[in-house]
Scaffold this active site. Structure first.
Site, PDB file in Angstrom:
ATOM      1  N   HIS A  44       0.847  -1.185   0.000  1.00  0.00           N
ATOM      2  CA  HIS A  44       0.000   0.000   0.000  1.00  0.00           C
ATOM      3  C   HIS A  44       0.886   1.240   0.000  1.00  0.00           C
ATOM      4  O   HIS A  44       1.955   1.256   0.603  1.00  0.00           O
ATOM      5  CB  HIS A  44      -0.878  -0.037   1.253  1.00  0.00           C
ATOM      6  CG  HIS A  44      -1.706   1.183   1.477  1.00  0.00           C
ATOM      7  ND1 HIS A  44      -2.780   1.509   0.701  1.00  0.00           N
ATOM      8  CD2 HIS A  44      -1.621   2.171   2.410  1.00  0.00           C
ATOM      9  CE1 HIS A  44      -3.326   2.620   1.124  1.00  0.00           C
ATOM     10  NE2 HIS A  44      -2.638   3.048   2.163  1.00  0.00           N
ATOM     11  N   SER A  79       0.557   5.481   0.846  1.00  0.00           N
ATOM     12  CA  SER A  79      -0.222   6.638   1.273  1.00  0.00           C
ATOM     13  C   SER A  79       0.697   7.837   1.189  1.00  0.00           C
ATOM     14  O   SER A  79       1.899   7.708   0.923  1.00  0.00           O
ATOM     15  CB  SER A  79      -0.749   6.464   2.696  1.00  0.00           C
ATOM     16  OG  SER A  79       0.286   6.670   3.644  1.00  0.00           O
ATOM     17  N   ASN A  80       0.139   9.005   1.437  1.00  0.00           N
ATOM     18  CA  ASN A  80       0.948  10.213   1.408  1.00  0.00           C
ATOM     19  C   ASN A  80       1.986  10.225   2.522  1.00  0.00           C
ATOM     20  O   ASN A  80       2.967  10.955   2.466  1.00  0.00           O
ATOM     21  CB  ASN A  80       0.033  11.435   1.519  1.00  0.00           C
ATOM     22  CG  ASN A  80       0.747  12.720   1.198  1.00  0.00           C
ATOM     23  OD1 ASN A  80       1.689  12.741   0.432  1.00  0.00           O
ATOM     24  ND2 ASN A  80       0.311  13.813   1.804  1.00  0.00           N
ATOM     25  N   GLY A  81       1.770   9.409   3.542  1.00  0.00           N
ATOM     26  CA  GLY A  81       2.739   9.339   4.637  1.00  0.00           C
ATOM     27  C   GLY A  81       3.910   8.422   4.360  1.00  0.00           C
ATOM     28  O   GLY A  81       4.909   8.454   5.077  1.00  0.00           O
ATOM     29  N   GLY A  82       3.797   7.574   3.333  1.00  0.00           N
ATOM     30  CA  GLY A  82       4.864   6.632   3.014  1.00  0.00           C
ATOM     31  C   GLY A  82       4.289   5.340   2.476  1.00  0.00           C
ATOM     32  O   GLY A  82       3.092   5.238   2.193  1.00  0.00           O
ATOM     33  N   GLY A  83       5.140   4.337   2.359  1.00  0.00           N
ATOM     34  CA  GLY A  83       4.714   3.061   1.807  1.00  0.00           C
ATOM     35  C   GLY A  83       4.654   1.976   2.858  1.00  0.00           C
ATOM     36  O   GLY A  83       5.207   2.097   3.954  1.00  0.00           O
ATOM     37  N   LYS A 124       7.399  -0.567   7.190  1.00  0.00           N
ATOM     38  CA  LYS A 124       6.484   0.566   7.230  1.00  0.00           C
ATOM     39  C   LYS A 124       7.307   1.844   7.155  1.00  0.00           C
ATOM     40  O   LYS A 124       8.178   2.087   7.994  1.00  0.00           O
ATOM     41  CB  LYS A 124       5.643   0.524   8.506  1.00  0.00           C
ATOM     42  CG  LYS A 124       4.463   1.470   8.498  1.00  0.00           C
ATOM     43  CD  LYS A 124       3.497   1.130   9.617  1.00  0.00           C
ATOM     44  CE  LYS A 124       2.218   1.949   9.475  1.00  0.00           C
ATOM     45  NZ  LYS A 124       1.207   1.577  10.501  1.00  0.00           N
ATOM     46  N   ASP A 158      -8.141   2.521  16.470  1.00  0.00           N
ATOM     47  CA  ASP A 158      -8.369   2.471  15.022  1.00  0.00           C
ATOM     48  C   ASP A 158      -8.913   1.106  14.609  1.00  0.00           C
ATOM     49  O   ASP A 158      -8.473   0.517  13.625  1.00  0.00           O
ATOM     50  CB  ASP A 158      -7.065   2.768  14.288  1.00  0.00           C
ATOM     51  CG  ASP A 158      -7.292   3.162  12.817  1.00  0.00           C
ATOM     52  OD1 ASP A 158      -8.427   3.565  12.481  1.00  0.00           O
ATOM     53  OD2 ASP A 158      -6.347   3.064  12.020  1.00  0.00           O
TER      54      ASP A 158
END
Length: 862
Positions: free
Chosen positions: A232, A234-238, A254, A364
């Site tokens: 996956h 995301s804008n935060g990283g892979g 992560k 979460d």
């Protein structure tokens, strides 16, 4: 889950919207400065654009992007503003801190991430000087890396070659995209991807050479890990599956980017990664929690190496087992599933209790973060927002189908999510509870009616979610009472209208912020067409809104049938506004057909059908000629069918709107006009090409194969193909098509569809079944009409339906309430309408049904 939708939820509680269009958003002080003398200012979406009067810029070139954090954005903006104005440099900036946060949020578009201020140098010399001086002025200021750009030095200054002017062309898949001119003068897509790209005909200025070399110096050979596949981004990283080369141990890697991937509190991905590592070490004695293997940095990026957990996310495991997907599931199937789901729930409940006992809130919990191992034991992943119970605050990241209200903190956050899990395991529609909390009791009733789940299991979940608020059961929608249902949906649609806005008339899907608010699929034309076709009446003021904007469309407006002006012209003609329709068509006819795909949605098939229909209705021979020119191009494209037998993504699409079924529909309708059997053969060829991309599920349902899932829906799934197959079979018998038609009908019998919309939900299934003459299909239609209430929600004294992803209400044709209204009209109206072009064109004879085909359908229903 489509993460693009998250950032459109921040501006409004009930509807998808952009912050640029929303009112009362805080702005940076620079946005309130008087416009400098001799300058002009223009708002554009989330941006404010500044430029000197009479100044000119090249159409394209090197642009400078300045990034910023929430803490230094105001300071950086003031510095850049004061630098650019005396030098006559045009620039733009995001107008407020909320917009900046969303642009850098975890699920923001990665290609646009980090871009806060854009400066437009006039030539390479000015580019070099501006980069140098801004880098000096902003030395030491942190900011996220702009992924699409080349960083200048180590600060917030980045550069990219791209378009300055608003020019557009068609991408290889037929989409209208921003364009730049290549060295031959041809417009080509301006690639805006999360990686630095230099067009082949552009030479990198010499002064940028050292910065490119510095960028390329960092590589994964510096760490003892090999990345094997991406899970996956995301804008935060892979998130990656990797391997420790020292021990040959498989791990999950992560990645966290500094100053990026912000949550609602402004916390970046690096801070959350450190929080996750701390929480996981505190929970290291729990076998259901991944072990921390290692922590390291690569360049500026931080990494956490975690134990690899073999298994599948619960959302995927649920789909594979869920009995309400299969119309023929037995009571034993439902009992077995219920037993499995309760076993999963009990494990998760016990695990959350154990986490609380160790002093933490997980924060979460949702279907994507619960892993099901091969032995059906559970594990939890993603502890980014886990935090101590003492002093706990509401998490800054959340899944909206499980997120607790603002008044819940500490363990109550997890208890609320557990209550949602109790319901979602049996009816995964808990996103609706965010839109109408009282809906939860109705969801529990649906579960108890359709699965052997005792009320003693469901009622505590309802109580936990509603708290002290009253809960209601089935909503008062009366979908079986057509006049009442029409009135209630119409009330909601009309109440949602915002004629004071220029960008949209009715709230709908997020696509209206990309393709505009005029079109059939997601704009005013589709809503007004549905109201009129269903007998709900006309809205003259709203029609005038559409006409004013469609006859003077903004640059980049598409011309396709469902995404552009051809569909607007179709709607205006059916609303009795012929001259307005012809005025819009004149705009379309001035646009070239080059680069358009074959699709009904945005390409040549939809254009050809619209021109042929309006030519017959108006007698305009120029429209007829233009229709055949477009049709010939479609037929030429049918000879080439590349790619594997998978639909979507990087592969050709199957289905009615984007696949070759749209071309088949075009050929079929033109065959009816002319009697030319060659066109019928082309229709068969196109249908067979789409059937290549279908698979038969274990229950016998024929669905479109997307590789990772199968789709039954109207737009890109099998029922859209089935609609056209059934119409083909009225002209000519065909064993393959008859077999496929039976498989499609099985796909339309499922009790559960995740969404309610026309293009990708139950309303499209209803539209398909309403077109069938078969008695069995009519019984299935009645059942689907009853189940439509599963998604129904109250709004403004009427009834509305959620859009794509179920996170907000929608009123548009493709995803929302207008599409549901049209589907109900197709099934229940005295003179039922159809979707455009699903009956013969004006002037064509109605085909006689093929006796053998209908006999086959009658026998199969016994």
């Amino acid at each position: 889950m489509d993460e693009r939708y998250d950032s459109y939820c921040a501006a409004d509680r009930l509807f998808y919207d952009s912050l640029g269009a929303a009112v009362a958003q805080p702005v940076f002080p620079a946005a309130d400065r008087p416009v400098p003398h001799g300058w002009r200012r223009e708002p554009l979406d989330d941006w404010l654009i500044y430029g000197p009067d009479g100044g000119s810029l090249p159409q394209q070139g090197w642009k400078i992007h300045i990034s910023a954090t929430l803490a230094n954005a105001e300071r950086i903006l003031d510095t850049v503003f004061d630098y650019c104005v005396p030098r006559g440099l045009s620039f733009k900036f995001l107008r407020g801190p909320r917009t900046l946060l969303l642009r850098n949020s975890k699920y923001a578009a990665r290609a646009a991430s980090g871009k806060f201020v854009t400066v437009y140098p006039r030539d390479d010399a000015e580019l070099e000087l501006t980069c140098k001086e801004l880098d000096e002025l902003l030395a030491g200021e942190p900011g996220p890396y702009v992924l699409s750009d080349l960083r200048y030095g180590t600060g917030p200054v980045h550069v990219r070659y791209g378009g300055f002017a608003a020019r557009y062309c068609h991408s290889p898949d037929g989409q209208v995209v921003p364009a730049i001119e290549d060295d031959s003068g041809t417009l080509v897509p301006d690639r805006r991807e999360p990686v630095f790209h230099l067009p082949a005909w552009v030479t990198l200025p010499d002064f940028l050479g050292p910065h490119l070399a510095a960028r390329n110096d960092t590589n994964t050979n510096e760490v003892p890990y090999r990345i094997e596949r991406v899970i996956h981004f995301s804008n935060g990283g892979g998130l990656y599956v990797g391997r420790d080369l020292r021990t040959d141990t498989q791990v999950v890697l992560k990645e966290a980017r500094p100053h990026a991937g912000l949550d609602a509190d402004g916390t970046d991905a690096v801070a959350r990664l450190a929080r996750e590592a701390t929480a996981l070490r505190q929970l290291a004695d729990l076998p259901q929690v991944p072990r921390v293997h290692d922590e390291f940095t690569l360049g500026e990026h931080h990494f956490l190496a975690l134990e690899f957990i073999e298994g599948r996310p619960l959302n995927k495991a649920l789909v594979d087992r869920y009995p309400l997907i299969d119309a023929d599931a037995t009571p034993d199937d439902r009992t077995a599933y219920t037993r499995w789901a309760r076993h999963v729930y009990e494990q998760v409940d016990a695990l959350i209790t154990a986490i609380h006992d160790r002093g933490l809130v997980y924060g979460d919990l949702h279907l994507f973060n619960i892993m099901i191992r091969p032995d059906d034991q559970v594990a939890l992943v993603d502890f980014e927002v886990a935090a101590p119970i003492a002093g706990h605050r509401r998490p800054g990241l959340r899944n909206q189908g499980f997120a607790a209200p603002r008044d819940r903190t500490g363990p109550a956050v997890d208890r609320y999510a557990l209550a949602c899990l109790r319901l979602a395991l049996f009816l995964p529609l808990t996103q609706l509870v965010r839109l109408a909390p009282a809906k939860v009791a109705h969801l529990a009733d649906i579960i108890a009616t359709n699965l052997p789940v005792p009320r003693s299991f469901l009622d505590p979940a309802v109580q936990e979610i509603t708290g002290d608020a009253p809960a209601t059961t089935a909503p008062d929608v009366h979908l079986g009472d057509w006049p009442t249902a029409r009135d209630r949906l119409t009330t909601a649609i009309v109440a949602s209208a915002t004629p004071e806005r220029d960008d949209r008339l009715h709230p709908g899907d997020i696509e209206q912020f990309r393709t505009g608010g005029l079109n059939l699929a997601h704009g005013a034309a589709g809503v007004l067409y549905a109201l009129h076709a269903s007998g709900a009446g006309r809205q003259p003021e709203h029609e005038q809104w559409l006409v004013r904007r469609a006859t003077a469309p903004p640059s980049g407006t598409r011309c396709g049938f469902y995404d552009g002006l051809h569909g607007v012209a179709y709607a205006l003609e059916h609303l009795g506004r012929r001259q307005d329709a012809l005025d819009v068509l004149d705009i379309c006819l001035r646009e070239p057909l080059d680069g358009l795909d074959h699709s009904l949605h945005s390409g040549l098939s939809g254009i050809a059908l619209n021109l042929a229909e309006l030519a017959a209705r108006t007698g305009e021979t120029t429209l007829r000629d233009a229709a055949w020119q477009a049709a010939e191009r479609v037929i030429d494209q049918l000879a080439d069918d590349p790619g594997p037998d998978i639909s979507g993504g990087r592969h050709p699409y199957a289905g009615l709107l984007r696949g070759r079924t749209g071309a088949a529909l075009m050929a079929l309708r033109l065959h009816e006009l002319t009697g030319d059997d060659t066109l019928l053969r082309h229709a068969a060829t196109a249908l067979r090409q789409d059937l290549r991309r279908c698979v038969v599920r274990p229950d016998g349902a024929l669905e479109v194969n997307e590789g990772w899932r199968t789709m039954p829906y109207l737009a890109n799934g099998s029922v859209g193909i089935g609609l056209v197959i059934d119409q083909y079979l009225r002209h000519r018998a065909d064993d393959q098509f008859t077999e496929a038609s039976a498989g499609v009908r099985r796909a339309a019998r499922s009790p559960f569809y995740a969404q309610s919309g026309l293009f990708a939900g139950r309303a499209g299934i209803i539209t398909y079944l309403a077109a069938s003459p078969d008695d069995t299909d009519r019984r299935d239609l009645t059942a689907q009409l009853d189940r439509l209430t599963w998604h129904a929600l109250p709004y403004a004294g009427g009834t509305a339906f959620p859009g794509e992803q179920l996170l907000r209400l929608s009123m548009d044709l493709g995803t929302g309430t207008a599409g549901v209204l049209l589907a109900l009209a197709c099934a229940q109206h005295d003179t039922p309408p159809t979707l455009p072009f699903l009956t013969p064109l004006t002037g064509a004879p109605t085909p006689s049904p093929q006796r053998g085909h209908l006999l086959h359908r009658r026998n199969e229903g016994r």
